[in-house]
Scaffold this motif. Structure first.
Motif, PDB file in Angstrom:
ATOM      1  N   HIS A   1       0.823  -1.261   0.068  1.00 34.81           N
ATOM      2  CA  HIS A   1       0.170   0.020  -0.005  1.00 34.81           C
ATOM      3  C   HIS A   1       0.784   1.319  -0.020  1.00 34.81           C
ATOM      4  O   HIS A   1       0.316   2.445   0.180  1.00 34.81           O
ATOM      5  N   GLU A   2       2.121   1.239  -0.100  1.00 35.21           N
ATOM      6  CA  GLU A   2       2.764   2.331  -0.174  1.00 35.21           C
ATOM      7  C   GLU A   2       2.762   3.417  -1.517  1.00 35.21           C
ATOM      8  O   GLU A   2       2.451   2.363  -2.632  1.00 35.21           O
ATOM      9  N   GLU A   3       3.239   4.307  -1.579  1.00 33.58           N
ATOM     10  CA  GLU A   3       3.100   4.876  -3.077  1.00 33.58           C
ATOM     11  C   GLU A   3       4.345   4.714  -3.886  1.00 33.58           C
ATOM     12  O   GLU A   3       5.337   4.551  -3.575  1.00 33.58           O
ATOM     13  N   ALA A   4       4.116   4.748  -5.163  1.00 31.97           N
ATOM     14  CA  ALA A   4       5.126   4.406  -6.026  1.00 31.97           C
ATOM     15  C   ALA A   4       6.354   5.387  -5.972  1.00 31.97           C
ATOM     16  O   ALA A   4       6.324   6.768  -5.909  1.00 31.97           O
ATOM     17  N   GLY A   5       7.605   4.916  -6.116  1.00 31.50           N
ATOM     18  CA  GLY A   5       8.769   5.790  -6.016  1.00 31.50           C
ATOM     19  C   GLY A   5       9.333   5.766  -4.657  1.00 31.50           C
ATOM     20  O   GLY A   5      10.598   6.160  -4.439  1.00 31.50           O
ATOM     21  N   LYS A   6       8.768   5.268  -3.617  1.00 36.21           N
ATOM     22  CA  LYS A   6       9.163   5.375  -2.178  1.00 36.21           C
ATOM     23  C   LYS A   6      10.016   4.400  -2.052  1.00 36.21           C
ATOM     24  O   LYS A   6      10.182   3.154  -2.331  1.00 36.21           O
ATOM     25  N   ILE A   7      11.232   4.853  -1.346  1.00 35.15           N
ATOM     26  CA  ILE A   7      12.513   3.910  -0.981  1.00 35.15           C
ATOM     27  C   ILE A   7      12.069   3.219   0.274  1.00 35.15           C
ATOM     28  O   ILE A   7      11.780   3.852   1.503  1.00 35.15           O
TER      29      ILE A   7
ATOM     30  N   LYS B   1       9.375   0.958  -4.162  1.00 34.05           N
ATOM     31  CA  LYS B   1       8.036   0.769  -4.655  1.00 34.05           C
ATOM     32  C   LYS B   1       7.823   1.065  -5.948  1.00 34.05           C
ATOM     33  O   LYS B   1       7.870   1.927  -6.349  1.00 34.05           O
ATOM     34  N   VAL B   2       7.219   0.015  -6.775  1.00 34.91           N
ATOM     35  CA  VAL B   2       6.552   0.181  -8.089  1.00 34.91           C
ATOM     36  C   VAL B   2       5.193  -0.505  -8.327  1.00 34.91           C
ATOM     37  O   VAL B   2       4.709  -1.268  -7.126  1.00 34.91           O
ATOM     38  N   ARG B   3       4.573  -0.180  -9.459  1.00 32.05           N
ATOM     39  CA  ARG B   3       3.299  -0.915  -9.500  1.00 32.05           C
ATOM     40  C   ARG B   3       3.315  -2.402  -9.740  1.00 32.05           C
ATOM     41  O   ARG B   3       4.132  -2.707 -10.564  1.00 32.05           O
ATOM     42  N   GLY B   4       2.936  -3.137  -8.792  1.00 32.41           N
ATOM     43  CA  GLY B   4       2.809  -4.356  -8.803  1.00 32.41           C
ATOM     44  C   GLY B   4       4.009  -5.046  -7.988  1.00 32.41           C
ATOM     45  O   GLY B   4       3.771  -6.445  -8.148  1.00 32.41           O
ATOM     46  N   GLY B   5       4.597  -4.324  -7.180  1.00 30.69           N
ATOM     47  CA  GLY B   5       5.563  -5.010  -6.334  1.00 30.69           C
ATOM     48  C   GLY B   5       6.851  -4.199  -6.024  1.00 30.69           C
ATOM     49  O   GLY B   5       6.401  -2.775  -5.788  1.00 30.69           O
ATOM     50  N   ILE B   6       7.859  -4.503  -6.082  1.00 29.95           N
ATOM     51  CA  ILE B   6       9.144  -3.979  -5.503  1.00 29.95           C
ATOM     52  C   ILE B   6      10.142  -3.987  -6.612  1.00 29.95           C
ATOM     53  O   ILE B   6      10.300  -4.989  -7.285  1.00 29.95           O
ATOM     54  N   LEU B   7      10.897  -2.763  -6.832  1.00 28.78           N
ATOM     55  CA  LEU B   7      12.103  -2.778  -7.731  1.00 28.78           C
ATOM     56  C   LEU B   7      13.164  -2.893  -6.527  1.00 28.78           C
ATOM     57  O   LEU B   7      13.399  -2.171  -5.759  1.00 28.78           O
ATOM     58  N   CYS B   8      14.150  -4.065  -6.849  1.00 29.49           N
ATOM     59  CA  CYS B   8      15.287  -3.999  -5.871  1.00 29.49           C
ATOM     60  C   CYS B   8      16.700  -3.808  -6.674  1.00 29.49           C
ATOM     61  O   CYS B   8      17.050  -4.489  -7.653  1.00 29.49           O
ATOM     62  N   ALA B   9      16.855  -2.504  -6.439  1.00 34.49           N
ATOM     63  CA  ALA B   9      18.034  -1.893  -7.000  1.00 34.49           C
ATOM     64  C   ALA B   9      19.489  -2.304  -6.282  1.00 34.49           C
ATOM     65  O   ALA B   9      19.588  -2.444  -5.322  1.00 34.49           O
ATOM     66  N   THR B  10      20.245  -2.674  -7.496  1.00 35.92           N
ATOM     67  CA  THR B  10      21.504  -3.339  -6.679  1.00 35.92           C
ATOM     68  C   THR B  10      22.930  -2.553  -7.198  1.00 35.92           C
ATOM     69  O   THR B  10      23.878  -2.730  -6.602  1.00 35.92           O
TER      70      THR B  10
END
Length: 321
Positions: free
Chosen positions: A266-272, A284-293
């Motif tokens: 339920h977090e907003e898109a773009g939040k770390i 946070k992205v739509r549909g889940g999480i982007l895990c940046a490496t």
């Protein structure tokens, strides 16, 4: 021994040229000259820097031609080479009929796609953006229309979804070089090469700009992850952190039905969201999480996520735009 004129400019083309150079005696041909883009102004002082193809050719004492245009002057300059075949990969110029007529044994162009899909100047990013399960390396005759030439050879390349544009281009350069060597060897033995027409509905790709790499975190996470791979190493994907550019150079997607993502649905898109030492930085992205490496702040070097976080106080909780 047949003679070839090689046309190309960037690093993948240099890799293809290197393999051709190493195998020229074995396969019965000689690289008579190289056609490449003029030196480009780079760096703080805008010093002219030769293309990777030009640099390699000069190192190996291969004649280098860097015309602005493929005009009569260019034709006059390369004519004394008496090249039998034109071999091209990522040269970036359209060959006219007078230029193509100079090569009695024909022409070859390396195109890294399953032609007729993804004709044009950016087939590899297009393949990755579309999340294709497979692509191809195609050697075709050079035609007056963009990538419309008949197919001389084609190798299918299966994709696993982790490829970047850089890694797939490197792979294509190697596979393409082997195909070209085989075709040139057949020509040198006196064989006539047969080509087949392209079949199916063509699609086209265009130029890619820096703006194309802007990340919209409200988009589907799988699309963002593919975009990061498609635009690595250039132009790179980026967003804004407190108004400054932040490049995300490597990342993977975690679906919102994964237990790792559920607490953040339920977090907003773009939040770390979090720093997970064993994985990366959750965004946070739509549909889940982007895990940046791998990330890179404006004016700084690229860093693996653990090193990045050592100098990123108050990073968690920010919203990237």
């Amino acid at each position: 021994m047949i003679k070839i004129l090689f046309a190309g400019s960037p690093e993948p083309a240099r890799d293809t040229l290197r393999i051709l150079f190493e195998k020229q005696s074995e396969c019965g041909f000689r690289i008579a000259g190289v056609l490449t883009n003029p030196p480009a102004a780079k760096g703080r002082h805008k010093n002219p820097v030769p293309t990777p193809v030009a640099a390699f050719a000069s190192e190996k004492n291969i004649p280098v031609f860097t015309p602005e245009h493929l005009d009569a002057a260019c034709r006059a300059a390369v004519h004394p080479l008496e090249a039998d075949v034109l071999v091209s990969f990522a040269y970036g110029h359209i060959f006219g009929p007078k230029f193509l007529a100079m090569f009695p044994l024909g022409t070859m162009n390396l195109h890294p796609s399953l032609l007729p899909k993804y004709r044009g100047c950016s087939p590899v990013p297009a393949v990755i953006l579309s999340r294709e399960a497979r692509t191809a390396v195609t050697i075709q005759k050079i035609a007056l229309g963009i990538d419309e030439g008949d197919i001389l050879a084609q190798t299918i390349v299966e994709l696993d979804g982790t490829e970047t544009a850089g890694s797939l281009l490197d792979c294509s350069a190697r596979i393409g070089a082997e195909l070209i060597c085989s075709l040139l060897q057949r020509l040198s033995s006196g064989e006539t090469l047969e080509a087949r027409a392209q079949e199916g509905e063509p699609s086209y790709t265009g130029t890619i700009s820096k703006e194309d790499g802007k990340i919209d975190f409200s988009e589907d996470g799988l699309k963002i992850e593919a975009k990061i791979r498609a635009y690595f190493p250039e132009p790179g994907c980026w967003c804004l952190e407190n108004g400054l550019s932040l490049r995300i150079l490597s990342a993977f997607f975690i679906s919102d039905d994964d237990s790792r993502a559920r607490p953040y649905n339920h977090e907003e898109a773009g939040k770390i969201l979090a720093f997970v030492k064993s994985e990366g930085i959750y965004i946070k992205v739509r549909g889940g999480i982007l895990c940046a490496t791998v990330l890179q702040r404006q004016g700084k070097k690229e860093m693996a996520y653990k090193d990045f976080m050592n100098g990123a106080r108050d990073f968690i909780g920010l919203r990237l735009e």
